[in-house]
Design a protein around this motif. Sequence first.
Motif, short mmCIF file in Angstrom:
data_model
loop_
_atom_site.label_atom_id
_atom_site.label_comp_id
_atom_site.label_asym_id
_atom_site.label_seq_id
_atom_site.Cartn_x
_atom_site.Cartn_y
_atom_site.Cartn_z
N ARG A 138 0.82 -1.20 0.00
CA ARG A 138 0.00 0.00 0.00
C ARG A 138 0.86 1.26 0.00
N LEU A 139 1.97 1.19 0.73
CA LEU A 139 2.83 2.38 0.80
C LEU A 139 3.75 2.47 -0.41
N LYS A 140 4.20 1.28 -0.84
CA LYS A 140 5.17 1.30 -1.95
C LYS A 140 4.65 0.37 -3.02
N SER A 141 3.93 0.85 -3.95
CA SER A 141 3.36 0.06 -5.05
C SER A 141 4.43 -0.45 -6.00
N GLN A 142 5.54 0.20 -6.02
CA GLN A 142 6.59 -0.21 -6.95
C GLN A 142 7.26 -1.53 -6.53
N LEU A 143 7.29 -1.73 -5.18
CA LEU A 143 7.97 -2.94 -4.71
C LEU A 143 7.01 -4.13 -4.57
N TRP A 144 5.77 -4.01 -5.01
CA TRP A 144 4.77 -5.09 -4.87
C TRP A 144 5.17 -6.37 -5.61
N ASP A 145 5.59 -6.20 -6.84
CA ASP A 145 5.94 -7.39 -7.63
C ASP A 145 7.09 -8.19 -7.00
N LYS A 146 8.07 -7.44 -6.54
CA LYS A 146 9.22 -8.13 -5.94
C LYS A 146 8.81 -8.88 -4.65
N LYS A 147 8.00 -8.21 -3.80
CA LYS A 147 7.55 -8.87 -2.57
C LYS A 147 6.70 -10.11 -2.87
N GLU A 148 5.84 -9.96 -3.90
CA GLU A 148 5.01 -11.11 -4.26
C GLU A 148 5.84 -12.29 -4.74
N ASP A 149 6.86 -11.99 -5.53
CA ASP A 149 7.74 -13.07 -6.00
C ASP A 149 8.47 -13.74 -4.82
N ASN A 150 8.91 -12.90 -3.90
CA ASN A 150 9.60 -13.47 -2.72
C ASN A 150 8.66 -14.36 -1.89
N PHE A 151 7.43 -13.90 -1.74
CA PHE A 151 6.46 -14.70 -0.98
C PHE A 151 6.16 -16.03 -1.66
N GLN A 152 5.99 -15.96 -2.99
CA GLN A 152 5.70 -17.18 -3.73
C GLN A 152 6.86 -18.17 -3.64
N SER A 153 8.05 -17.67 -3.76
CA SER A 153 9.22 -18.56 -3.63
C SER A 153 9.31 -19.16 -2.23
N HIS A 154 8.97 -18.34 -1.22
CA HIS A 154 9.00 -18.86 0.14
C HIS A 154 7.96 -19.97 0.33
N MET A 155 6.76 -19.79 -0.23
CA MET A 155 5.74 -20.83 -0.16
C MET A 155 6.18 -22.11 -0.86
N ASP A 156 6.80 -21.92 -2.01
CA ASP A 156 7.31 -23.11 -2.71
C ASP A 156 8.35 -23.86 -1.87
N ASN A 157 9.19 -23.08 -1.23
CA ASN A 157 10.20 -23.71 -0.37
C ASN A 157 9.55 -24.47 0.79
N GLN A 158 8.48 -23.85 1.35
CA GLN A 158 7.79 -24.53 2.45
C GLN A 158 7.15 -25.85 1.99
N GLN A 159 6.55 -25.82 0.82
CA GLN A 159 5.96 -27.06 0.27
C GLN A 159 7.03 -28.11 0.01
N LEU A 160 8.17 -27.66 -0.51
CA LEU A 160 9.26 -28.61 -0.73
C LEU A 160 9.75 -29.21 0.59
N ILE A 161 9.79 -28.33 1.62
CA ILE A 161 10.22 -28.82 2.93
C ILE A 161 9.24 -29.86 3.46
N ILE A 162 7.93 -29.62 3.26
CA ILE A 162 6.92 -30.58 3.71
C ILE A 162 7.07 -31.90 2.96
N LYS A 163 7.28 -31.82 1.65
CA LYS A 163 7.50 -33.04 0.88
C LYS A 163 8.74 -33.79 1.34
N ASP A 164 9.81 -33.01 1.62
CA ASP A 164 11.03 -33.65 2.11
C ASP A 164 10.79 -34.34 3.46
N ILE A 165 9.98 -33.68 4.30
CA ILE A 165 9.68 -34.29 5.61
C ILE A 165 8.92 -35.60 5.43
N ARG A 166 7.95 -35.61 4.53
CA ARG A 166 7.20 -36.84 4.28
C ARG A 166 8.11 -37.94 3.73
N ILE A 167 8.95 -37.57 2.76
CA ILE A 167 9.88 -38.55 2.19
C ILE A 167 10.82 -39.08 3.28
#
Length: 454
Positions: A192-221
């Motif tokens: 809301r304060l910085k609209s220019q940095l939205w895309d970068k933050k969203e990409d970082n969040f998505q990558s973090h979620m992917d990492n979390q899912q990979l970690i969960i898969k690794d835990i199951r394996i």
Amino acid sequence: MMHSNSLDNAPTQSLISVVNGILDESIERKKGEIPHRVVYLLRKVVQEIERRLYIQAEHIRSQNVIMKRREQKYCSKIKVLEMLVNGTNEENQMAINRLQIVKNEKSKIEERRKLSEQDVHRLMREKEHSENIIANLKKDIEAMNRLHEQQLEQTERKAKEMEEQLTTKVKEVEYLLLQSKKKVEEVETASRLKSQLWDKKEDNFQSHMDNQQLIIKDIRILSRSCENDMYALQMQWRNEISNLGSGLKCLVDAAENYHKVLAENQKLFNEVQELKGNIRVYCRVRPFLSGQDKKSTTIDYMGENGELLISNPFKQGKDGHRLFKFNKVFSPFASQAEVFSDIQPLIRSVLDGFNVCIFAYGQTGSGKTYTMSGPSTSKQDWGVNYRALNDLFDISLSRRNAFSYEVGVQMVEIYNEQVRDLLSNDIAQRRNAWDLEHFSTQWACCSRCKLALS
């Protein structure tokens, strides 16, 4: 397998064979479970056998009642016929014939009654046998139920452990998700304060979620691999335990073979000693004492095979030389150990149960005491007596795991054809001399050893 609806028409022997077949199958399974369908069929078979036994017992009872009634009826007829015996001769003959017929029928009835009683006993034995089979079946079913309950408890325990592990891992994931949500909220406020940095933050969040899912898969394996590793370890332990059992069996067989080989070696060793000769004669040449002329020796030649050539300077020709043959001749330079080396195998024969006698013979000053006892108490100067006793104790100590020996020593003195016990505690007995003519041959040596083997 017989169908439950056809039990009414099946013979009793086939029903018993069905029960035995189910018992054999349950014994072969051992730890396996008995299906409910088999239990239901067993109950039906047992009920049908009991029903048939009950019907046969009732039938035999009714037959016994009928037989008793007939017997009473025939007894009344016999009484009537006996009353009519006092009539005419013709009537008496007819009555006798009727009485004979009645007696024959009575004997037949008694035979039938005996057969019926035998049938009753046989049916009672079959009933007892079926009751034993039923009791054994109940015990087997209870044992199978207990085993099944134990297996269920183990599986439930393992399931609870896996649930606890999964709950802890889910909590960790939820905690990570909460952290990610906080970060998302921070990203949203920052967007809301910085609209220019939205895309970068969203990409970082998505990558973090992917990492979390990979970690969960690794835990199951990882959890699956842990289960596989545990199973592999269990199989490895079983194989190692089985290998250990086979190794122990091999060790037991090797120990048994060792005792057999040891007995054969002892037998062969003693046979070799017997082949060398039960009586052996050795000659030990004493060295010159101080002050004696070494040139005055009468020994011309000592052979390696026991030959000894003696010369007599006072005689000429053939009479001046005499050749003696021994098992072995020891030179004046032979040590105490060399002299004992040829006698040492006989000590082992003593412990194997053979009688051995070693004695020194010669004139006064020829070295008998030196050879048998030694000049001093040092181990290097030990004579035959000390070395023989030392070998006796060493060999008995090495065989202590297989044999138990008891060693006894007796020492006597023979002087002027009289024998004295030198180790006796009774002074009077030690002084009293025994007549050598009545003395046993087993006292012929100056020292003697007794061994008791157990």
